[in-house]
Scaffold this active site. Structure first.
Site, PDB file in Angstrom:
ATOM      1  N   CYS A  83       0.931  -1.390  -0.142  1.00  0.00           N
ATOM      2  CA  CYS A  83       0.146  -0.190   0.100  1.00  0.00           C
ATOM      3  C   CYS A  83       0.972   0.988   0.096  1.00  0.00           C
ATOM      4  O   CYS A  83       1.530   1.429  -0.844  1.00  0.00           O
ATOM      5  CB  CYS A  83      -0.907  -0.127   1.140  1.00  0.00           C
ATOM      6  N   HIS A 192      -3.807  -4.711  -0.513  1.00  0.00           N
ATOM      7  CA  HIS A 192      -3.512  -5.218   0.505  1.00  0.00           C
ATOM      8  C   HIS A 192      -3.527  -6.860   0.630  1.00  0.00           C
ATOM      9  O   HIS A 192      -4.590  -7.360   0.693  1.00  0.00           O
ATOM     10  CB  HIS A 192      -4.223  -4.702   1.840  1.00  0.00           C
ATOM     11  N   GLU A 194      -2.533  -9.057   2.738  1.00  0.00           N
ATOM     12  CA  GLU A 194      -3.102  -9.605   3.903  1.00  0.00           C
ATOM     13  C   GLU A 194      -4.500  -9.368   4.413  1.00  0.00           C
ATOM     14  O   GLU A 194      -4.888  -9.880   5.337  1.00  0.00           O
ATOM     15  CB  GLU A 194      -2.322  -8.791   5.285  1.00  0.00           C
TER      16      GLU A 194
END
Length: 211
Positions: A83, A192, A194
């Site tokens: 990001c 992202h 994650e």
């Protein structure tokens, strides 16, 4: 079987806990740190980031994080930005008319997306090249999770002769922007991983396997 070590750079910005949990699920040994020796010794370094470009750069400089990144890359040691951790790898960022200097690992400026609805928040597909390591084995229709209003919208770095060109992955929200870059030891994603479910987990596994 050798277990890879991953350092998640702590410079006061980023989803440290979610990134750490996601990386740990790849089987790697993960440590959140701002210690230079630990960050330089790890097999891989992850640079997360949320918030404003200038604020992230201020936090990064406070722990001399730009030097850690530069030293690792000088030795061909893998780095992954996420990001705003991707955005700060470029030369500069412009937010609300204010220009801030980035790490300068890649030329170019991070600017506001030209979209009617901002932030670009939610799931979006990406266009990854066939030579991508990060997206290997991931279906082209897969969606990843984005939260941002700014991005690099062009790639201006020439490829020297006898070097493989970078793998550039694009996405669209009011226009094309770079969703990921794989350039030698330096990789980054605007989305992202994650927070991107199984697809993000597979991308992180691909990166860890490449270390």
């Amino acid at each position: 079987m050798t277990v890879s070590t991953i350092a998640v750079l702590d410079y006061g910005s980023g989803n440290l806990h979610s990134a750490t949990r996601a990386l740990a699920r790849t089987g790697a040994r993960v440590e959140v740190t701002s210690d230079h020796k630990v960050a330089l010794a790890a097999d891989g370094l992850v640079v997360p980031g949320v918030g404003a470009f200038a604020a992230c750069m201020e936090g990064l400089r406070a722990v001399r994080g730009e030097r850690i990144i530069g030293q690792r890359l000088a030795g061909g040691r893998p780095v992954l930005g996420i990001c705003v951790g991707m955005q700060i790898l470029f030369e500069r960022g412009v937010e609300f008319g204010v220009e801030a200097e980035g790490c300068g690992e890649w030329p170019g400026t991070v600017e506001r997306l030209q979209a009617d609805v901002l932030p670009h928040m939610g799931w979006n597909t990406v266009e990854a090249p066939e030579n991508s390591t990060l997206f290997a084995g991931i279906d082209p229709d897969t969606r990843f999770y984005f939260v941002h209003s700014y991005a690099a919208q062009s790639w201006d770095m020439p490829t020297p002769e006898r070097l493989a060109p970078p793998a550039l992955t694009w996405a669209d929200h009011g226009g094309k922007f770079l969703a990921a870059v794989e350039n030698g030891a330096l990789s980054a994603t605007q989305f992202h991983p994650e927070k991107s479910g199984d697809a993000g987990a597979e991308l992180l596994r691909n990166w860890v396997r490449s270390l």
